[in-house]
Design an enzyme around this catalytic site. Structure first.
Site, PDB file in Angstrom:
ATOM      1  N   SER A  35       1.085  -1.085  -0.417  1.00  0.00           N
ATOM      2  CA  SER A  35      -0.046  -0.256  -0.083  1.00  0.00           C
ATOM      3  C   SER A  35       0.564   1.290  -0.192  1.00  0.00           C
ATOM      4  O   SER A  35       0.508   2.146  -0.236  1.00  0.00           O
ATOM      5  CB  SER A  35      -1.474   0.033   1.312  1.00  0.00           C
ATOM      6  OG  SER A  35       0.015   0.377   2.500  1.00  0.00           O
ATOM      7  N   GLY A  90       8.064  -0.615   0.445  1.00  0.00           N
ATOM      8  CA  GLY A  90       7.742  -0.155   1.987  1.00  0.00           C
ATOM      9  C   GLY A  90       8.595  -1.407   3.199  1.00  0.00           C
ATOM     10  O   GLY A  90       9.676  -2.489   2.683  1.00  0.00           O
ATOM     11  N   ASP A  92       6.919  -4.120   6.140  1.00  0.00           N
ATOM     12  CA  ASP A  92       5.897  -3.975   7.647  1.00  0.00           C
ATOM     13  C   ASP A  92       6.201  -3.874   8.815  1.00  0.00           C
ATOM     14  O   ASP A  92       5.923  -3.470   9.680  1.00  0.00           O
ATOM     15  CB  ASP A  92       5.637  -5.800   7.394  1.00  0.00           C
ATOM     16  CG  ASP A  92       4.689  -6.450   6.173  1.00  0.00           C
ATOM     17  OD1 ASP A  92       3.892  -5.503   5.954  1.00  0.00           O
ATOM     18  OD2 ASP A  92       5.046  -6.838   5.168  1.00  0.00           O
ATOM     19  N   GLY A 103       7.118  -9.077   3.326  1.00  0.00           N
ATOM     20  CA  GLY A 103       6.399  -9.584   2.930  1.00  0.00           C
ATOM     21  C   GLY A 103       4.708 -10.188   3.158  1.00  0.00           C
ATOM     22  O   GLY A 103       4.351 -10.448   3.044  1.00  0.00           O
ATOM     23  N   GLY A 104       4.518  -9.299   4.014  1.00  0.00           N
ATOM     24  CA  GLY A 104       2.610  -8.599   4.231  1.00  0.00           C
ATOM     25  C   GLY A 104       2.246  -9.006   2.445  1.00  0.00           C
ATOM     26  O   GLY A 104       0.981  -9.412   2.892  1.00  0.00           O
ATOM     27  N   GLU A 111      10.704  -8.662  -4.361  1.00  0.00           N
ATOM     28  CA  GLU A 111      11.398  -7.410  -3.266  1.00  0.00           C
ATOM     29  C   GLU A 111      12.805  -7.430  -3.127  1.00  0.00           C
ATOM     30  O   GLU A 111      13.752  -6.426  -3.689  1.00  0.00           O
ATOM     31  CB  GLU A 111      10.814  -7.015  -2.652  1.00  0.00           C
ATOM     32  CG  GLU A 111       9.090  -6.688  -2.735  1.00  0.00           C
ATOM     33  CD  GLU A 111       8.252  -6.463  -1.738  1.00  0.00           C
ATOM     34  OE1 GLU A 111       7.244  -5.706  -1.395  1.00  0.00           O
ATOM     35  OE2 GLU A 111       8.593  -6.890  -0.539  1.00  0.00           O
ATOM     36  N   LYS A 129       5.128   1.286  11.948  1.00  0.00           N
ATOM     37  CA  LYS A 129       6.069   0.166  11.337  1.00  0.00           C
ATOM     38  C   LYS A 129       7.069   0.037  11.898  1.00  0.00           C
ATOM     39  O   LYS A 129       8.223  -0.919  12.306  1.00  0.00           O
ATOM     40  CB  LYS A 129       6.552   0.341   9.798  1.00  0.00           C
ATOM     41  CG  LYS A 129       5.333   0.133   9.184  1.00  0.00           C
ATOM     42  CD  LYS A 129       3.938  -0.988   8.872  1.00  0.00           C
ATOM     43  CE  LYS A 129       3.473  -0.950   8.047  1.00  0.00           C
ATOM     44  NZ  LYS A 129       2.032   0.106   8.488  1.00  0.00           N
TER      45      LYS A 129
END
Length: 262
Positions: A35, A90, A92, A103-104, A111, A129
């Site tokens: 996101s 991004g 997590d 890896g969410g 990645e 985070k």
């Protein structure tokens, strides 16, 4: 815009917006997944449209590739690009040493490959985070589908000797069926609660037969950009030890980002 975004979305947006300042004309840029990374791709698309910025993007998932193409960003494979100037992605979880859990979204294999093929990795995130110790977020590992139950059993046995608080391992599902990664693999989520030695765990996990890659990113992130809901931005560079505080003021304009949310 400020009236339409939640505080957490404002935090993601300002971090993403600030991170695009690192992108220069002609760069080959790794485009992350998730996101917060989606905000970044949107912001890059705006620079392409308004400034004529010319970049080549290497996406870390099919959904990021589709988004980038829709915004006019040139997309190529890593094989075509060979090496990247920069990757923006991004996370997590982020600890004080800029080690990550990723890896969410189930894309940590691509990645990690893209990030390690880059001169620099910039991580963007909201302040939630940041953690003192990694592990509250389930650690994903990508495993081949053949014999995945055996792989799971081997991982559970290995965790007994690791410095972790929990050892539950679950198969990630998508509805009623197992989640399938872009590479056609399963994802096992490790519910560890706390990881005492992330570096050791990352090395040991990848020795288990059937494990393709784990979601621990150790010594890969160079810079982290943390956004806050009030527009504050903290940029930390681990290589030179600097911290920069800035602020992005929101203005009312056509909200090109309204379709981006968790």
């Amino acid at each position: 815009m400020s009236g339409e975004l939640s505080p957490i979305d404002k935090a993601k947006f300002v971090a993403a917006k600030r991170a695009t300042d690192f992108v220069e004309d002609g760069m080959r840029v790794g485009l992350g997944t998730g996101s917060t990374a989606a905000w970044m791709v949107k912001c890059l698309g705006e620079r392409v449209r308004k400034e004529g910025l010319k970049i080549t993007g290497v996406p870390t998932s099919t959904r990021t590739a589709d988004l980038a193409r829709s915004l006019g960003i040139k997309v190529v494979s890593l094989e075509e690009a060979k090496w990247l100037d920069l990757t923006i992605d991004g996370a997590d979880e982020i600890d004080g040493d800029l080690n990550l859990i990723k890896g969410g979204g189930g894309a940590h294999l691509q990645e990690k490959v893209v990030a390690t093929a880059s001169d620099r990795m910039v991580v963007i995130a909201d302040a939630a985070k940041e953690v003192e110790t990694l592990g509250a977020f389930p650690l994903p590992i990508e495993v081949i589908r053949f014999g995945w139950r055996t792989t799971q059993a081997l991982v559970e046995e290995m965790l007994i000797s690791m410095d972790v608080l929990g050892r539950d391992v679950t198969l990630r599902m998508q509805g009623d069926a197992p989640f399938i990664s872009d590479e056609g693999n399963h994802i096992l989520d490790l519910h560890l609660n706390r990881i005492g030695n992330p570096r050791e765990l990352a090395l040991v996990l990848n020795q288990v037969p059937g494990v393709v890659e784990n979601g621990l990113f150790i010594d890969i992130c160079d810079t982290v950009v943390i956004g806050h809901g009030d527009g504050r931005i903290e940029t930390r560079d681990i290589n030179n030890g600097t911290t920069e505080d800035t602020r992005l003021d929101f203005v009312e304009e056509d909200n090109l980002f309204k379709d981006l949310s968790d």
